[in-house]
Design an enzyme around this catalytic site. Sequence first.
Site, PDB file in Angstrom:
ATOM      1  N   THR A   8     -45.900-107.757   8.136  1.00 34.08           N
ATOM      2  CA  THR A   8     -46.338-108.964   8.828  1.00 34.08           C
ATOM      3  C   THR A   8     -46.086-110.132   7.884  1.00 34.08           C
ATOM      4  O   THR A   8     -45.970-109.953   6.677  1.00 34.08           O
ATOM      5  CB  THR A   8     -47.831-108.930   9.216  1.00 34.08           C
ATOM      6  OG1 THR A   8     -48.609-108.647   8.055  1.00 34.08           O
ATOM      7  CG2 THR A   8     -48.090-107.883  10.287  1.00 34.08           C
ATOM      8  N   SER A   9     -46.019-111.329   8.456  1.00 30.03           N
ATOM      9  CA  SER A   9     -45.633-112.507   7.676  1.00 30.03           C
ATOM     10  C   SER A   9     -46.718-113.035   6.753  1.00 30.03           C
ATOM     11  O   SER A   9     -46.428-113.576   5.709  1.00 30.03           O
ATOM     12  CB  SER A   9     -45.195-113.635   8.623  1.00 30.03           C
ATOM     13  OG  SER A   9     -44.074-113.229   9.367  1.00 30.03           O
ATOM     14  N   THR A  10     -47.978-112.947   7.176  1.00 32.61           N
ATOM     15  CA  THR A  10     -49.036-113.540   6.366  1.00 32.61           C
ATOM     16  C   THR A  10     -50.194-112.577   6.185  1.00 32.61           C
ATOM     17  O   THR A  10     -50.312-111.571   6.874  1.00 32.61           O
ATOM     18  CB  THR A  10     -49.602-114.819   7.021  1.00 32.61           C
ATOM     19  OG1 THR A  10     -50.330-114.448   8.199  1.00 32.61           O
ATOM     20  CG2 THR A  10     -48.488-115.768   7.418  1.00 32.61           C
ATOM     21  N   GLN A  13     -52.584-111.495   9.189  1.00 33.06           N
ATOM     22  CA  GLN A  13     -52.176-110.628  10.283  1.00 33.06           C
ATOM     23  C   GLN A  13     -52.484-109.161  10.017  1.00 33.06           C
ATOM     24  O   GLN A  13     -51.663-108.285  10.242  1.00 33.06           O
ATOM     25  CB  GLN A  13     -50.686-110.827  10.576  1.00 33.06           C
ATOM     26  CG  GLN A  13     -50.369-112.246  11.032  1.00 33.06           C
ATOM     27  CD  GLN A  13     -48.882-112.475  11.246  1.00 33.06           C
ATOM     28  OE1 GLN A  13     -48.057-111.777  10.697  1.00 33.06           O
ATOM     29  NE2 GLN A  13     -48.548-113.448  12.068  1.00 33.06           N
ATOM     30  N   SER A  38     -43.680-112.814   3.854  1.00 32.65           N
ATOM     31  CA  SER A  38     -42.751-113.510   4.741  1.00 32.65           C
ATOM     32  C   SER A  38     -41.384-112.850   4.700  1.00 32.65           C
ATOM     33  O   SER A  38     -40.941-112.367   3.646  1.00 32.65           O
ATOM     34  CB  SER A  38     -42.621-114.973   4.311  1.00 32.65           C
ATOM     35  OG  SER A  38     -41.555-115.596   4.991  1.00 32.65           O
TER      36      SER A  38
END
Length: 199
Positions: A8-10, A13, A38
């Site tokens: 996941t990006s951050t 999440q 990211s």
Amino acid sequence: MLVGYARTSTVDQDAGLAAQVRDLEAAGCEKVFAEKVSSVATQRPQLASALDFLREGDTLVIAKPDRLARSTTDLLAIVAKLEAKGVALLVQSMGGEPMSTRGPTGKLMLTMLAAFAEFERALMLERQKEGIAKAKAEGVYKGRAPTARAKAAEVLAMQAQGVPVVEIAKRLEIGVASAFRILRDAKAAAAAETPASLG
């Protein structure tokens, strides 16, 4: 052996990452590498570990292409690395049946879909920039106000009522450091407005 990779990006999440891991394990992955970073980050330690761990005959399983790669070029480079090791890539969510790079059709479809996804993202960013430019031209765009700074008045009011800083931060759902910063800035501003004593 089926090996999963989830991303996941951050750090916010967690639920999305947990869902990916759960789906990968349900698909039969014996080992899952997961990280919160990211896609544009230069370092993705867990991905590097997964690629190093894979052996000939293994299959790397991912939820969607954008969980693995930052662009079509990046995706194809990773697929090339996997192929060099005799490893296949299996994508779970492609709008139907899972898609594997073991066959030429799967590889072609994966490349096309990744390219479409990248194109759609580029269009979305372009529309976003156009919208911001239009809003600025009309004088209605001010940007997003920092959450804590937008609550400065509430912080000062609660402090005047004797509410401890930690409690203020908790009630307003901001960081304790942000609350202290607001109070410090307000104190500095007040001092600057007060004429120096002539003693």
